[in-house]
Scaffold this motif. Structure first.
Motif, PDB file in Angstrom:
ATOM      1  N   GLY A 140       0.848  -1.180   0.000  1.00  9.57           N
ATOM      2  CA  GLY A 140       0.000   0.000   0.000  1.00  9.57           C
ATOM      3  C   GLY A 140       0.882   1.227   0.000  1.00  9.57           C
ATOM      4  N   CYS A 141       0.751   2.089   0.991  1.00 13.94           N
ATOM      5  CA  CYS A 141       1.595   3.285   1.063  1.00 13.94           C
ATOM      6  C   CYS A 141       2.659   3.158   2.136  1.00 13.94           C
ATOM      7  N   LEU A 142       2.839   1.971   2.685  1.00  9.44           N
ATOM      8  CA  LEU A 142       3.857   1.759   3.705  1.00  9.44           C
ATOM      9  C   LEU A 142       5.019   0.958   3.140  1.00  9.44           C
ATOM     10  N   GLY A 143       6.226   1.306   3.553  1.00 10.15           N
ATOM     11  CA  GLY A 143       7.397   0.530   3.204  1.00 10.15           C
ATOM     12  C   GLY A 143       7.824  -0.318   4.377  1.00 10.15           C
ATOM     13  N   GLU A 144       8.253  -1.541   4.099  1.00 11.25           N
ATOM     14  CA  GLU A 144       8.655  -2.457   5.160  1.00 11.25           C
ATOM     15  C   GLU A 144       9.972  -3.120   4.801  1.00 11.25           C
ATOM     16  N   ILE A 145      10.851  -3.241   5.785  1.00  8.32           N
ATOM     17  CA  ILE A 145      12.082  -3.997   5.610  1.00  8.32           C
ATOM     18  C   ILE A 145      11.765  -5.475   5.798  1.00  8.32           C
ATOM     19  N   GLU A 146      12.188  -6.275   4.837  1.00  8.58           N
ATOM     20  CA  GLU A 146      11.994  -7.718   4.909  1.00  8.58           C
ATOM     21  C   GLU A 146      13.311  -8.408   4.611  1.00  8.58           C
ATOM     22  N   SER A 147      13.374  -9.685   4.928  1.00  7.36           N
ATOM     23  CA  SER A 147      14.545 -10.495   4.597  1.00  7.36           C
ATOM     24  C   SER A 147      14.079 -11.776   3.918  1.00  7.36           C
ATOM     25  N   VAL A 148      14.995 -12.354   3.122  1.00  4.63           N
ATOM     26  CA  VAL A 148      14.692 -13.597   2.429  1.00  4.63           C
ATOM     27  C   VAL A 148      16.001 -14.373   2.292  1.00  4.63           C
ATOM     28  N   PRO A 149      15.976 -15.704   2.415  1.00  2.00           N
ATOM     29  CA  PRO A 149      17.215 -16.468   2.205  1.00  2.00           C
ATOM     30  C   PRO A 149      17.746 -16.263   0.793  1.00  2.00           C
ATOM     31  N   GLY A 153      13.307 -18.753  -0.615  1.00  2.00           N
ATOM     32  CA  GLY A 153      12.458 -19.111   0.510  1.00  2.00           C
ATOM     33  C   GLY A 153      11.399 -18.056   0.744  1.00  2.00           C
ATOM     34  N   ARG A 154      10.759 -18.110   1.882  1.00  2.00           N
ATOM     35  CA  ARG A 154       9.674 -17.197   2.208  1.00  2.00           C
ATOM     36  C   ARG A 154      10.226 -15.925   2.852  1.00  2.00           C
ATOM     37  N   PRO A 155       9.835 -14.731   2.359  1.00  2.00           N
ATOM     38  CA  PRO A 155      10.283 -13.479   2.987  1.00  2.00           C
ATOM     39  C   PRO A 155       9.749 -13.353   4.410  1.00  2.00           C
ATOM     40  N   ARG A 156      10.522 -12.648   5.231  1.00  2.00           N
ATOM     41  CA  ARG A 156      10.155 -12.430   6.629  1.00  2.00           C
ATOM     42  C   ARG A 156      10.135 -10.938   6.922  1.00  2.00           C
ATOM     43  N   LEU A 157       9.030 -10.460   7.498  1.00  2.00           N
ATOM     44  CA  LEU A 157       8.908  -9.052   7.848  1.00  2.00           C
ATOM     45  C   LEU A 157       9.790  -8.729   9.048  1.00  2.00           C
TER      46      LEU A 157
END
Length: 374
Positions: A140-149, A153-157
């Protein structure tokens, strides 16, 4: 005696010659044709390998000696400047379509897709062990830092924010919270100014640094970089207004109060000797403690770029060497040095350029909004 020996030698030679059966002319021509076909096939394979590699200038000599490559220039070029990979690590990148991918460092092609869409550009980071990729995703209008192997794999917030930079010791993650991305929680009530945040990856605690006390203008953060000892943070920020207020500031996040240099802020601006009106558009630490920077002229109005240089400088701003001359009509972003310090990369607009040990940069591929070495 001598005549007898000579006679026997001639007789033996005649007997040997009688046993020799030379190949017919057609067979000799056929062997020559086969040899030429093998050389042509070898040349084709070399050309295919170089074309797929996309990063090696080579001169193949089949049947001739002494051909040499011409000396490389100092300006960006679509022609590569090296003959092979030279231990080139992989590259993680964000495409203009919002995908997070791992690029083949020789061909520039995506060898693995980590996230298929929704990834924001600007910056991407890789953990020191190469196993985890940090990126910003927009929801949406928010930015979030995520990680992924890095292997997939599945991204993690992790937390709201943008422009991630992981410390070389792997314990801290620096990032920016910008209007519309952060702690206020909704798009209707964004923070008034950018914030630089340092997060303890194990405990989750955060240190938040605003730009400055009672700051009336926004000084947007564009890039973050950690020193080799993980003790200092380099912040690329600006402009504040009218193409003024660009800063490349270094700080200790444990003691600094603000991320812009100023009285009692705890941050100090990198000195910029030389052409008046020049500024640092962006900069990152290299493994030896020097900096890889983009120096641009000139600040102020009218906003017109007359020079854009990619340089290595010391922590005191002293010139070390020129890496390349940037295009004056493009922004140069995503500056990055590989863990060995031999390879540099940056984006010129959407195009990815590489440089080996300060040699003339060459274009590897295009269509990107962020990139970093793994």
């Amino acid at each position: 005696m001598r005549d007898d020996f000579t006679g026997r030698l001639r007789a033996g030679g005649a007997d040997f010659a009688a046993t020799v059966r030379p190949a017919p002319p057609e067979a000799v021509r056929a062997r020559g044709n086969r040899r030429r076909r093998r050389q042509a096939l070898t040349a084709a394979v070399l050309a295919l390998a170089l074309g797929a590699g996309g990063a090696g200038t080579a001169y193949a000599s089949l049947g001739r000696q002494g051909l040499a490559a011409p000396a490389a220039g100092r300006t960006p070029s679509a022609m590569p400047a090296v003959t092979n990979g030279h231990g080139r690590p992989d590259i993680v990148a964000v495409t203009t379509k919002g995908a997070l991918v791992v690029l083949d460092p020789l061909s520039g092609e995506a060898r693995r897709i980590l996230v298929r869409g929704g990834v924001a550009g600007g910056a991407v980071a890789v953990s020191p062990d190469g196993r985890t990729v940090y990126f910003a995703a927009r929801h949406g209008c928010l930015g979030e830092i995520e990680s992924v192997p890095a292997a997939g794999g599945r991204p993690r917030l992790i937390t709201p924010g943008a422009l991630p930079a992981v410390s070389p010791d792997g314990t801290k993650l620096a990032f920016a919270r910008q209007p519309g991305t952060g702690a206020a929680g909704t798009c209707h009530h964004p923070p008034a100014d950018d914030q630089v945040v340092v997060r303890d990856l194990a405990a989750g605690g955060e240190t938040v640094l605003p730009s400055a006390a009672r700051q009336g203008l926004r000084y947007p953060v564009s890039l973050l970089s950690w020193s080799p000892d993980s003790g200092r943070l380099l912040v690329s920020a600006g402009p504040g207004q009218d193409n003024e207020g660009w800063q490349l500031a270094g700080l200790d996040p444990a003691t600094a109060r603000y991320y812009l240099a100023g009285p009692a802020s705890g941050a100090s601006a990198l000195p910029l000797p030389g052409l008046a009106g020049s500024y640092y558009r962006a900069g990152v630490y290299m493994p030896d403690g020097d900096l890889f920077v983009n120096q641009v002229c000139c600040a102020g109005l009218p906003a017109r770029v007359t020079s854009s240089l990619l340089l290595e400088v010391s922590p005191s701003g002293q010139f070390v060497r020129q890496v390349g001359v940037g295009f004056k009509d493009r922004d140069h972003t995503s500056l990055s040095a590989d863990p060995s310090g031999r390879w540099l990369l940056y984006l010129s607009g959407p195009d990815l350029f590489l440089s080996l040990e300060g040699a003339a940069p060459f274009k590897l591929t295009g269509g990107l909004t962020a990139a970093a070495w793994t």
